[in-house]
Each structure stands twice: as C-alpha cells, then as structure tokens.
Design an enzyme around this catalytic site. Structure first.
Site, PDB file in Angstrom:
ATOM      1  N   ASP A   7       0.893  -1.222   0.124  1.00 12.29           N
ATOM      2  CA  ASP A   7       0.193   0.087   0.014  1.00 12.29           C
ATOM      3  C   ASP A   7       0.980   1.221  -0.006  1.00 12.29           C
ATOM      4  O   ASP A   7       2.146   1.091  -0.199  1.00 12.29           O
ATOM      5  CB  ASP A   7      -1.088  -0.145   1.261  1.00 12.29           C
ATOM      6  N   HIS A   8       0.369   2.441   0.380  1.00 11.63           N
ATOM      7  CA  HIS A   8       1.129   3.579   0.259  1.00 11.63           C
ATOM      8  C   HIS A   8       2.095   3.704   1.184  1.00 11.63           C
ATOM      9  O   HIS A   8       3.271   4.402   1.026  1.00 11.63           O
ATOM     10  CB  HIS A   8       0.278   4.928   0.453  1.00 11.63           C
ATOM     11  N   CYS A  65       3.223  -2.912   4.353  1.00  6.93           N
ATOM     12  CA  CYS A  65       2.365  -1.973   4.460  1.00  6.93           C
ATOM     13  C   CYS A  65       3.022  -1.358   5.803  1.00  6.93           C
ATOM     14  O   CYS A  65       4.351  -1.256   5.729  1.00  6.93           O
ATOM     15  CB  CYS A  65       0.973  -2.572   4.974  1.00  6.93           C
ATOM     16  N   THR A  67       2.814  -1.498   9.035  1.00  3.96           N
ATOM     17  CA  THR A  67       3.160  -2.520  10.134  1.00  3.96           C
ATOM     18  C   THR A  67       3.546  -4.041   9.605  1.00  3.96           C
ATOM     19  O   THR A  67       4.122  -4.839  10.127  1.00  3.96           O
ATOM     20  CB  THR A  67       2.095  -2.616  11.162  1.00  3.96           C
ATOM     21  N   GLY A  68       2.821  -4.350   8.335  1.00  7.10           N
ATOM     22  CA  GLY A  68       2.740  -5.706   7.968  1.00  7.10           C
ATOM     23  C   GLY A  68       1.681  -6.502   8.493  1.00  7.10           C
ATOM     24  O   GLY A  68       1.405  -7.582   8.214  1.00  7.10           O
ATOM     25  N   ILE A  69       0.983  -6.001   9.689  1.00  9.78           N
ATOM     26  CA  ILE A  69       0.108  -6.749  10.268  1.00  9.78           C
ATOM     27  C   ILE A  69      -1.318  -6.881   9.189  1.00  9.78           C
ATOM     28  O   ILE A  69      -1.607  -7.911   9.191  1.00  9.78           O
ATOM     29  CB  ILE A  69      -0.293  -6.035  11.568  1.00  9.78           C
ATOM     30  N   GLY A  70      -1.660  -5.980   8.800  1.00 13.92           N
ATOM     31  CA  GLY A  70      -3.119  -5.846   8.168  1.00 13.92           C
ATOM     32  C   GLY A  70      -2.979  -6.774   7.087  1.00 13.92           C
ATOM     33  O   GLY A  70      -3.651  -7.685   6.626  1.00 13.92           O
ATOM     34  N   MET A  71      -1.663  -6.863   6.297  1.00 16.96           N
ATOM     35  CA  MET A  71      -1.552  -7.555   5.146  1.00 16.96           C
ATOM     36  C   MET A  71      -1.643  -9.161   5.367  1.00 16.96           C
ATOM     37  O   MET A  71      -2.059  -9.731   4.636  1.00 16.96           O
ATOM     38  CB  MET A  71      -0.112  -7.176   4.406  1.00 16.96           C
ATOM     39  N   HIS A  98       9.783 -24.136  10.003  1.00 12.84           N
ATOM     40  CA  HIS A  98       8.699 -25.101  10.783  1.00 12.84           C
ATOM     41  C   HIS A  98       7.386 -24.735  10.198  1.00 12.84           C
ATOM     42  O   HIS A  98       6.668 -25.569  10.428  1.00 12.84           O
ATOM     43  CB  HIS A  98       8.872 -24.674  12.100  1.00 12.84           C
ATOM     44  N   HIS A 133       6.794 -31.255  10.858  1.00  7.73           N
ATOM     45  CA  HIS A 133       5.968 -30.054  10.633  1.00  7.73           C
ATOM     46  C   HIS A 133       5.156 -29.895   9.401  1.00  7.73           C
ATOM     47  O   HIS A 133       4.128 -29.120   9.295  1.00  7.73           O
ATOM     48  CB  HIS A 133       7.243 -28.928  10.259  1.00  7.73           C
TER      49      HIS A 133
HETATM   50  C1  RB5 Z   1      -1.842   2.576   6.784  1.00  6.83           C
HETATM   51  O1  RB5 Z   1      -2.089   3.625   7.401  1.00  6.83           O
HETATM   52  C2  RB5 Z   1      -1.779   1.240   7.566  1.00  6.83           C
HETATM   53  O2  RB5 Z   1      -2.823   0.998   8.351  1.00  6.83           O
HETATM   54  C3  RB5 Z   1      -1.425   0.154   6.836  1.00  6.83           C
HETATM   55  O3  RB5 Z   1      -0.401   0.224   5.940  1.00  6.83           O
HETATM   56  C4  RB5 Z   1      -0.987  -0.960   7.730  1.00  6.83           C
HETATM   57  O4  RB5 Z   1      -0.237  -0.793   8.384  1.00  6.83           O
HETATM   58  C5  RB5 Z   1      -2.111  -1.921   8.218  1.00  6.83           C
HETATM   59  O5  RB5 Z   1      -1.950  -3.047   8.792  1.00  6.83           O
END
Ligand code: RB5
Length: 143
Positions: A7-8, A65, A67-71, A98, A133
């Site tokens: 993303d951006h 992204c 944090t990498g979390i949402g992705m 693993h 595994h």
């Molecule tokens: C965008 O602001 C942010 O929410 C996105 O890049 C990502 O970190 C979501 O998990």
C-alpha cells in the site's frame, strides 16, 4: 517468481526490495499499487498477492504496509497461504523451517532498510524442514 505488493505506507520499502532483486537477478512481479494515493486499501493488494501465490504462479509472496499486520491478517484468509509478519531473524528463519511460510509481510514503519534486505534473503534461502512440521501444516486445512 516472487509476487510483491504494497500500500502507500509500504511502497518505499517495496521499491528498495525490488532494487535488491534487480541487483541479484531475482525474478519478481509487482502486483501494485502502482499509482499511490494517500490512503490505499491494503486488503486489495493482500488479496491479489495471496491469490497469485495460491494459484502457483509465484512460489512466494511479499507484502509491505505500515506494520505488515493488516497484510498478514488478510492474506491468511486464503487456503494454502501461510503469511508471516516478522521483523527479526529468528522468527523469519523459523517461519520457513517449521511453518513453510509462503508470504513474508513487513512493516515499512517498523524496520530499518538494511535489516529488511537480510530478512528477505533469509526468507528466500531457508528451506522447510518437512517431517513432523508438514503433518502439522496439513492440519491448517482441516475444518
Ligand atoms: C496505513 O496507514 C496502515 O494502516 C497500513 O499500512 C497497515 O499498517 C495496516 O496494517
């Protein structure tokens, strides 16, 4: 073939990794976003990359992204996808050894660019151990 997406917030890190792949001659496809908006919806690209890896057109994927979390959360909704979000060597290595992780998610707002390169190389160069595994991973697909 490695499928990439961001993303951006993750675009600059993705470009950094693409340059690294160009230098090494590693084949990749960039599935977007291509024209950055101020606030791209990361699930759109997470789904594109997850489906591309799921189809077998790419052996692995990488998603960037903030944090990498949402992705990672979104990519893991797809059967056969094992996405990991990690920012340290031990976790990335073990996600391959693993868990046979097939998508690496990274947070551009979390990590230094030099470390990101090392993590990407580690992810690509670490083989799954298989054995017990593999049996555990097979359980992921059971309802
Ligand atoms: C965008 O602001 C942010 O929410 C996105 O890049 C990502 O970190 C979501 O998990």
């Amino acid at each position: 073939m490695i499928a990439l997406g961001s993303d951006h917030a993750g675009d600059e890190l993705k470009q950094h990794i693409k340059k690294h792949f160009d230098e090494l001659g590693i084949e990749y496809i960039d599935l977007g976003f291509y024209e950055l908006k101020r606030d791209d919806d990361y699930p759109v690209i997470a789904k594109e990359v997850a489906k591309y890896v799921q189809s077998g057109k790419a052996e692995k994927g990488m998603l960037f992204c903030g944090t990498g979390i949402g992705m990672s959360m979104c990519a893991n909704k797809f059967s056969g996808i094992r996405a990991v979000v990690a920012s340290d060597m031990f976790s990335v290595r073990h996600s391959r050894l693993h868990n046979n992780a097939n998508i690496l998610c990274m947070g551009a707002r979390v990590m230094a660019r030099g470390l990101a390169i090392d993590l990407v190389d580690l992810f690509l160069n670490t083989e799954f151990e298989g054995g017990r595994h593999a049996a555990r991973i097979a359980m992921f697909e059971e309802k």
